[in-house]
Structures are given as structure tokens and as C-alpha cells.
Design a protein around this motif. Sequence first.
Motif, PDB file in Angstrom:
ATOM      1  N   LEU A 191       8.548   2.184   5.688  1.00  0.00           N
ATOM      2  CA  LEU A 191       9.456   2.817   4.732  1.00  0.00           C
ATOM      3  C   LEU A 191       9.943   1.852   3.659  1.00  0.00           C
ATOM      4  N   HIS A 192       9.559   0.590   3.750  1.00  0.00           N
ATOM      5  CA  HIS A 192       9.874  -0.336   2.670  1.00  0.00           C
ATOM      6  C   HIS A 192       9.133   0.107   1.409  1.00  0.00           C
ATOM      7  N   SER A 193       9.808  -0.023   0.299  1.00  0.00           N
ATOM      8  CA  SER A 193       9.313   0.547  -0.952  1.00  0.00           C
ATOM      9  C   SER A 193       8.405  -0.410  -1.713  1.00  0.00           C
ATOM     10  N   VAL A 194       7.363   0.148  -2.301  1.00  0.00           N
ATOM     11  CA  VAL A 194       6.518  -0.560  -3.255  1.00  0.00           C
ATOM     12  C   VAL A 194       6.517   0.260  -4.543  1.00  0.00           C
ATOM     13  N   CYS A 195       7.081  -0.316  -5.592  1.00  0.00           N
ATOM     14  CA  CYS A 195       7.201   0.369  -6.887  1.00  0.00           C
ATOM     15  C   CYS A 195       7.833   1.749  -6.731  1.00  0.00           C
ATOM     16  N   GLY A 196       8.942   1.783  -6.001  1.00  0.00           N
ATOM     17  CA  GLY A 196       9.753   2.992  -5.951  1.00  0.00           C
ATOM     18  C   GLY A 196       9.323   4.027  -4.941  1.00  0.00           C
ATOM     19  N   LYS A 197       8.347   3.709  -4.089  1.00  0.00           N
ATOM     20  CA  LYS A 197       7.858   4.690  -3.122  1.00  0.00           C
ATOM     21  C   LYS A 197       7.558   3.980  -1.803  1.00  0.00           C
TER      22      LYS A 197
ATOM     23  N   TYR B   7       9.072  -3.052 -15.831  1.00  0.00           N
ATOM     24  CA  TYR B   7       8.921  -2.546 -14.470  1.00  0.00           C
ATOM     25  C   TYR B   7       8.924  -1.025 -14.511  1.00  0.00           C
ATOM     26  N   ILE B   8       7.785  -0.420 -14.175  1.00  0.00           N
ATOM     27  CA  ILE B   8       7.653   1.033 -14.155  1.00  0.00           C
ATOM     28  C   ILE B   8       7.224   1.452 -12.763  1.00  0.00           C
ATOM     29  N   GLU B   9       8.002   2.308 -12.136  1.00  0.00           N
ATOM     30  CA  GLU B   9       7.690   2.724 -10.776  1.00  0.00           C
ATOM     31  C   GLU B   9       6.592   3.786 -10.760  1.00  0.00           C
ATOM     32  N   SER B  10       6.172   4.140  -9.550  1.00  0.00           N
ATOM     33  CA  SER B  10       5.141   5.153  -9.368  1.00  0.00           C
ATOM     34  C   SER B  10       5.621   6.512  -9.871  1.00  0.00           C
ATOM     35  N   ASP B  11       4.652   7.345 -10.236  1.00  0.00           N
ATOM     36  CA  ASP B  11       4.912   8.744 -10.596  1.00  0.00           C
ATOM     37  C   ASP B  11       5.814   8.893 -11.813  1.00  0.00           C
ATOM     38  N   VAL B  12       5.731   7.956 -12.735  1.00  0.00           N
ATOM     39  CA  VAL B  12       6.425   8.069 -14.022  1.00  0.00           C
ATOM     40  C   VAL B  12       5.415   8.545 -15.063  1.00  0.00           C
ATOM     41  N   VAL B  13       5.847   9.474 -15.915  1.00  0.00           N
ATOM     42  CA  VAL B  13       4.992   9.992 -16.983  1.00  0.00           C
ATOM     43  C   VAL B  13       5.556   9.505 -18.321  1.00  0.00           C
TER      44      VAL B  13
ATOM     45  N   GLN C 267       4.160   6.446   2.125  1.00  0.00           N
ATOM     46  CA  GLN C 267       4.006   7.569   1.197  1.00  0.00           C
ATOM     47  C   GLN C 267       2.864   7.319   0.223  1.00  0.00           C
ATOM     48  N   HIS C 268       2.701   6.070  -0.219  1.00  0.00           N
ATOM     49  CA  HIS C 268       1.533   5.728  -1.040  1.00  0.00           C
ATOM     50  C   HIS C 268       0.245   6.085  -0.299  1.00  0.00           C
ATOM     51  N   VAL C 269       0.179   5.668   0.979  1.00  0.00           N
ATOM     52  CA  VAL C 269      -1.033   5.926   1.762  1.00  0.00           C
ATOM     53  C   VAL C 269      -1.277   7.426   1.885  1.00  0.00           C
ATOM     54  N   LEU C 270      -0.228   8.182   2.217  1.00  0.00           N
ATOM     55  CA  LEU C 270      -0.383   9.638   2.360  1.00  0.00           C
ATOM     56  C   LEU C 270      -0.796  10.289   1.040  1.00  0.00           C
ATOM     57  N   ASP C 271      -0.220   9.834  -0.062  1.00  0.00           N
ATOM     58  CA  ASP C 271      -0.584  10.391  -1.372  1.00  0.00           C
ATOM     59  C   ASP C 271      -2.058  10.144  -1.672  1.00  0.00           C
ATOM     60  N   HIS C 272      -2.521   8.926  -1.380  1.00  0.00           N
ATOM     61  CA  HIS C 272      -3.928   8.601  -1.645  1.00  0.00           C
ATOM     62  C   HIS C 272      -4.858   9.422  -0.753  1.00  0.00           C
ATOM     63  N   VAL C 273      -4.504   9.524   0.519  1.00  0.00           N
ATOM     64  CA  VAL C 273      -5.327  10.303   1.440  1.00  0.00           C
ATOM     65  C   VAL C 273      -5.326  11.779   1.052  1.00  0.00           C
TER      66      VAL C 273
ATOM     67  N   GLY D 163      -0.575   2.500   7.797  1.00  0.00           N
ATOM     68  CA  GLY D 163       0.476   2.926   6.885  1.00  0.00           C
ATOM     69  C   GLY D 163       1.097   1.807   6.086  1.00  0.00           C
ATOM     70  N   ASP D 164       0.689   0.557   6.347  1.00  0.00           N
ATOM     71  CA  ASP D 164       1.223  -0.587   5.598  1.00  0.00           C
ATOM     72  C   ASP D 164       0.200  -1.139   4.610  1.00  0.00           C
ATOM     73  N   THR D 165      -0.762  -0.286   4.194  1.00  0.00           N
ATOM     74  CA  THR D 165      -1.782  -0.703   3.215  1.00  0.00           C
ATOM     75  C   THR D 165      -1.685   0.187   1.970  1.00  0.00           C
ATOM     76  N   PRO D 166      -0.625   0.043   1.200  1.00  0.00           N
ATOM     77  CA  PRO D 166      -0.386   0.971   0.083  1.00  0.00           C
ATOM     78  C   PRO D 166      -1.324   0.783  -1.103  1.00  0.00           C
ATOM     79  N   LEU D 167      -2.105  -0.300  -1.117  1.00  0.00           N
ATOM     80  CA  LEU D 167      -2.901  -0.621  -2.299  1.00  0.00           C
ATOM     81  C   LEU D 167      -4.327  -0.087  -2.246  1.00  0.00           C
ATOM     82  N   ILE D 168      -4.767   0.416  -1.094  1.00  0.00           N
ATOM     83  CA  ILE D 168      -6.142   0.916  -1.015  1.00  0.00           C
ATOM     84  C   ILE D 168      -6.263   2.166  -1.870  1.00  0.00           C
ATOM     85  N   LYS D 169      -7.172   2.125  -2.819  1.00  0.00           N
ATOM     86  CA  LYS D 169      -7.296   3.201  -3.804  1.00  0.00           C
ATOM     87  C   LYS D 169      -8.010   4.419  -3.201  1.00  0.00           C
TER      88      LYS D 169
END
Length: 457
Positions: A25-31, A262-268, A35-41, A102-108
Motif C-alpha cells: 500500500l506504499h504509494s508510487v506517484c500517488g497510487k 512532479y506529476i502523479e499517475s492518472d493525471v490528464v 494498485q499499479h499492478v492491478l491496473d496493468h493486469v 504486488g510490489d513490482t509496480p513498474l512492470i509494463k
Amino acid sequence: MSNRYAVVLAAGQGTRMKSKLYKVLHSVCGKPMVQHVLDHVSSLDVQEIVTVVGHGAEKVQAELGSVSRFALQSEQLGTAHAVMQAEELLEGKTGTTLVICGDTPLIKPETMQALIQQHEEQGAKASVLTAHIENPTGYGRIIRNEQGYVEKIVEHKDATEKEREVREINTGTYCFDNEALFSALKKVSNDNAQGEYYLPDVIGILKSEGEIVSAYQTDDFEETLGVNDRVALSQAESIMKERINTAHMRNGVTLIDPANTYIESDVVIGQDTIIYPGTTIKAGSKIGSDCIIGPNTEIANCVVGDASSICQSVAHDSVIGSKVTIGPFAHIRPQSQLSDNVKVGNFVEIKKASLGHGSKASHLSYLGDAEIGAGVNVGCGSITVNYDGKNKFLTKIEDGVFVGCNSNLIAPVTIGEGAYIAAGSTITDDVPGNALSIARARQVNKENYASKLNYNK
């Protein structure tokens, strides 16, 4: 294409983080990382995602919601044991299962897709995501056979001198034939120094049964980074930040100094917007085209219209129209709404207030719990007095009102359309439309009185 499933391993406590917060649950760029992993999957064509939770299970489930189903690993006995907890939900299903931490948020997502695609095309029972690294000390080595398939995975401590020269390493992300996975898991032993069940042992079991084990090598080792402590967390943050900034620039946004933006994830952000250094734009924000943001500005969860300017200011949880000018040194607090062509100047604070088209508060004002119409001028030092120590009250200022400098509007109060509030007034009663309201003590001059005060004597 076969059915696809995913198992996300998120049960570890993360003691090396030295934190009360559960690791994934530690955040990387606001997420949160997980959650990054789940979003990518989720961006892949998967029929079902199972997240294996343990420590902090309730918090992880609350964060991820209905995107995933959950399996509980009440006792952490290794990665193979963790995957086994998904047996009730996945066993017997045909298709391909991606297993990822769940601790590998950078895998595209593109890398995950390539791994799955190669796995299915080669008819493998298992596939390993690998990477090349110049100094592989501590990593499991991928030993391939003459056909290029995986012969075995050898841990560093068990590798021969020749095997230690191999630079291709195991990243800990896998694809499996789902039925073969759960069949092999039943054969994994915990006969090792740690007494745990390890997922890489499944590779050896499948190889011993004559099955094909494939490997897909990513060309970007950084994306395989697993976050186990605060140092790795900062590295992931830096890599993700650069990715996000690069994507915005390629989409037509100018970042004057990307290293200090610094721009977090999911910014348009729209095209031809210029962002100056020292700016932070947090998750949930949507910035229009042709805006000027910064320097030294923070925007969080705001919608900003086209051609607006926000300079050296803070805006949170608000809606800001087009051609709005904010700052320097303004504070837009939550639940505020600024219509088009509004001006909010230096040292102005807006809280839970709406300002109509073309209204302006140019300096040194507080406007809280207020409905302000179009074409209103709020003079320097004027405030809505909205709080009596227990409750908040509403101030209504209708279209075309002029509020003179240093005026106090004691809520609840309504200022009618076109009214004029004389400077220095304290307004406690409603003011009719087009009225002039003066609420201040009459000036009295005491001639020659100053000499009695002995000033400058």
C-alpha cells in the motif's frame, strides 16, 4: 486465444519497509504499488484476477475493491504456498495464469502481454520473465538449453562458476498453464533451510515431467524492480516519475524542467500547456489545453479549464474554469468552483465557495462558504465571516456586486444584485439589490488632541 487469469502475490508484511503501513500500500506517484499492478493486469484480456493477501488484508481489499477476488494466506510459508491459496478459485480451469508480485509496480502491461503471448505461442507449461543485468549477484540465473528453452533456474549460492557468469536472471514473474500449475504445486516440498514452499520449484517439477519451460527477456531491467525497502521505493518513484513526465511531453505538454516537476499517475493534461519547475500535480487532476501552471504550484484532484493560469498557488478538490487567473500565493481549498474568466489574486483563500463568470478577488481576501455571482468585485482585505465557533453559515453575493476594501460580511447574509458595499463596512443584515450599504462608525476629528498624547516629545 485461451482463457487468461492472474494471481497477484500481496501477502508479505514488508518488514524491511520499517513502516506501520502494509508494504504493497506504499504509494508510487500517488497510487499504491499493488494498485499499479492491478491496473496493468486489468488492461490485459484476463477473465479473473486473484490477489493473495495476508498482513493488512482488509486494507488491501478495501483499496482494490471489486477489481479482484481475494485469497487469504494466513501464514506466510513461501511463494508457492501463496499461489496455492488461489486453488479454490482457479483449480481446474483451462488457460494461462500470470503470477506477479504486488510490489513490482513498474512492470509494463506491454511486457506482461509479450510474456503471455510467447508462452502461448510456444505451447509452454511455464514461462519466466527474465532480464539481463551486468552484476547478477544474488539473483537466480536462467540456464537455457540448446533450443533456447529454460533448462533450470539456479540460485546464486548454488550456481557453479560457469553458471554465475550468466547475466540473465529470474525476475519472479511467471506464466503457467493453469492446470499444470496447480498440479505441480501439490508436489512442491519445503525441504529447505527456510522450511518454505518456493514457486521456482514448480519449474523444476515441470521440467522433470518433460514439459516445455520458456523465458521472455525484457530489455529494461528497471521495470522488474521489486520494492522491499524505502531505498527501492524511492527508485521506483523516480523511474515512474520519468515515465509519466515523458508521456506528457510526447503528448504535447511543455515541462520546462522535468527533473523538478512532479506529476502523479492518472493525471490528464491538454496540449500546449506549459508547466514550470517546482510544480506538483496530484492524482485525479485534469488540466486543459493552453494553460500555464507554476512555478511552485500544487494542484490535487482538480479540473482546470483551457487557457487558465495558476502561479505559485495551491488548489485542491475544486473545479476551475477556462481563462481563470490564480495567484501568486492563492489557496483554493476543497469544494470550490471558479467559473470562466475569474481572477483570484495574491494571498486570497477560497473555501467551499463558487465565483461566477468574470468575478474577481484580487488580493488579501477570505471567501468561505459563499455563493458569489457573476461580475462581482471583492475588494482588498474583505472576508466572509462564516464561522461562529460551532457552525458554518452561507454568504450569498449576487451578480454585479461591488464589495469595498476591508469589508466583513457576517453570514448568513445576502447581498442583492448590483449592490455597493462601502469600504470598511461590517455587514450583518441583508442588502437589497442596487443599494449602497455603509456600516461603519462615523469619523470624529478631535482638533489639537494629538499634542496631548506627547508623541514625538
